[in-house]
Design a protein around this motif. Structure first.
Motif, short mmCIF file in Angstrom:
data_model
loop_
_atom_site.label_atom_id
_atom_site.label_comp_id
_atom_site.label_asym_id
_atom_site.label_seq_id
_atom_site.Cartn_x
_atom_site.Cartn_y
_atom_site.Cartn_z
N MET A 1 0.82 -1.19 0.03
CA MET A 1 -0.12 0.14 0.12
C MET A 1 0.73 0.98 -0.06
N ASP A 2 2.13 1.07 0.38
CA ASP A 2 3.00 2.35 0.49
C ASP A 2 3.25 3.04 -0.76
N ARG A 3 3.05 2.10 -1.58
CA ARG A 3 3.37 2.51 -3.27
C ARG A 3 2.51 3.65 -3.66
N TYR A 4 1.36 3.80 -3.11
CA TYR A 4 0.33 4.67 -3.30
C TYR A 4 0.53 6.14 -2.72
N LYS A 5 1.11 6.27 -1.58
CA LYS A 5 1.43 7.45 -0.75
C LYS A 5 2.06 8.44 -1.78
N ASN A 6 2.81 8.21 -2.45
CA ASN A 6 3.54 9.22 -3.17
C ASN A 6 3.24 9.38 -4.73
N ILE A 7 2.13 9.01 -5.24
CA ILE A 7 1.67 9.18 -6.49
C ILE A 7 0.84 10.59 -6.70
N GLY A 8 0.79 11.40 -5.50
CA GLY A 8 0.06 12.46 -5.40
C GLY A 8 -1.38 12.17 -5.82
N LEU A 9 -2.10 11.42 -4.54
CA LEU A 9 -3.18 10.88 -4.72
C LEU A 9 -3.75 11.24 -3.36
N LYS A 10 -5.03 11.75 -3.09
CA LYS A 10 -5.42 12.05 -1.93
C LYS A 10 -5.89 10.48 -1.45
N LEU A 11 -5.62 9.98 -0.57
CA LEU A 11 -6.05 8.59 0.11
C LEU A 11 -7.16 8.73 0.91
N THR A 12 -8.36 8.69 0.38
CA THR A 12 -9.62 8.84 0.84
C THR A 12 -10.16 7.29 1.61
N PRO A 13 -10.72 7.29 2.33
CA PRO A 13 -11.27 5.89 2.66
C PRO A 13 -11.89 5.03 1.53
N GLN A 14 -12.52 5.55 0.83
CA GLN A 14 -13.13 4.95 -0.36
C GLN A 14 -12.16 4.36 -1.27
N ARG A 15 -11.12 5.10 -1.41
CA ARG A 15 -10.15 4.75 -2.55
C ARG A 15 -9.06 3.97 -1.83
N LEU A 16 -8.90 3.88 -0.57
CA LEU A 16 -8.13 2.71 0.17
C LEU A 16 -8.83 1.62 0.19
N ALA A 17 -10.17 1.41 0.22
CA ALA A 17 -10.75 0.34 0.15
C ALA A 17 -10.72 -0.29 -1.13
N ILE A 18 -10.65 0.37 -2.10
CA ILE A 18 -10.65 -0.02 -3.64
C ILE A 18 -9.19 -0.61 -3.80
N LEU A 19 -8.22 0.12 -3.19
CA LEU A 19 -6.86 -0.10 -3.45
C LEU A 19 -6.44 -1.46 -2.64
N ASP A 20 -7.06 -1.61 -1.32
CA ASP A 20 -6.95 -2.61 -0.61
C ASP A 20 -7.42 -3.82 -1.31
N PHE A 21 -8.57 -3.79 -1.80
CA PHE A 21 -9.29 -4.94 -2.70
C PHE A 21 -8.51 -5.55 -3.74
N LEU A 22 -7.82 -4.30 -4.37
CA LEU A 22 -7.05 -4.52 -5.56
C LEU A 22 -5.63 -5.19 -5.16
N GLU A 23 -5.20 -4.65 -4.35
CA GLU A 23 -3.78 -5.01 -3.89
C GLU A 23 -3.63 -6.50 -3.97
#
Lengths: 150, 150
Positions: A1-23
């Motif tokens: 998940m760390d890989r997403y911190k620095n792509i200039g993306l606001k990590l909202t709960p919804q986005r995190l949930a999606i990213l978590d599912f995708l990971e």
DNA sequence: CAATTAGGTTAGAATAATTATAAAGAGATG
DNA sequence: CATCTCTTTATAATTATTCTAACCTAATTG
């Protein structure tokens, strides 16, 4: 998940949930499947958010949109170069990690500036071979392709 | 056109019009484009007939349904094995006649019975390079693929 | 020729997937 | 706190495709 911190993306709960599912997900889910999975743990999730998020992630290069399933969009969190093996019956998509060096000769480029390539292997998956799943019919992009086989 | 006589297909005027439009066509038209072109000379043409005919032709192996454009189905009357070069901006599709011998090692087949393969090259077409067309945005299936380049 | 049958075609309705819109929310900044 | 920007939501709208039922046509039979 760390890989997403620095792509200039606001990590909202919804986005995190999606990213978590995708990971680490290798099933190449469709928007529908992502929505279903995520709205389990996140009942306020909207379909638009799934599409918005996927579009944003795609722009940031965090996911790849796949071709190969003419019926719906599918997404792959694995952004490393790889190819796919597609079941012509049930449309299941598996990863192919084999590395091919395929180059398009300049004379065949038609003036295009080449940015990449992707191989789709077609076949029948184990389940479908035993008269299994087969939710989809219509063999796509297969005719005449056999002769590429060895 | 002779090639269609013996595939066990009733050659109705509508089907002939579609076949005639497809014959030698290398633009990989969508159902919509086929409908537009054919209903010019054949104003009673129905959209359903286009889809029906394409589905029938696909079953008979007279056309191939393409992946590569996530937005709509596209069809290729060229059923000989070949690959495609896709503009990531305007989605134009060009033919690649280069013959590649790509084999998927048994160990990577995941139990699939392989029936064929298809390479999609991605790039920017000449028109789009000069800030031309670009009707479509969303680059598809390109991230990470660059490293396949030489 | 009338009746029958087997597709094929048509118009339009229905579905499915995706995209657009507008209002509300949440967080950061001054 | 007022403002600004971006995100999310619910819903409407659009687009592409498929389905349905009625109609048509050609070939076949009686």
């Amino acid at each position: 998940m760390d890989r997403y911190k620095n792509i200039g993306l606001k990590l909202t709960p919804q986005r995190l949930a999606i990213l978590d599912f995708l990971e680490g997900n290798t099933t190449h889910p469709s928007a529908e499947e992502i929505f279903a999975a995520v709205s389990d743990r996140f009942p306020t999730m909207s379909f638009a958010t799934v599409y918005n998020t996927l579009e944003t992630l795609k722009e940031k290069g965090a996911v790849i949109e796949l071709t190969g399933d003419p019926r719906k969009k599918r997404f792959d969190p694995n952004t490393a170069p790889h190819h796919h093996l597609i079941c012509i019956r049930c449309r299941r998509i598996a990863d192919v990690q084999v590395d091919y060096k395929i180059d398009l000769p300049r004379s065949s480029r038609m003036g295009f500036e080449i940015t990449g390539n992707h191989i789709e292997f077609y076949g029948v998956c184990p389940a479908c071979r035993k008269g299994g799943p087969e939710k989809t019919g219509s063999g796509v992009q297969t005719a005449g392709e056999e002769s590429h086989e060895n």
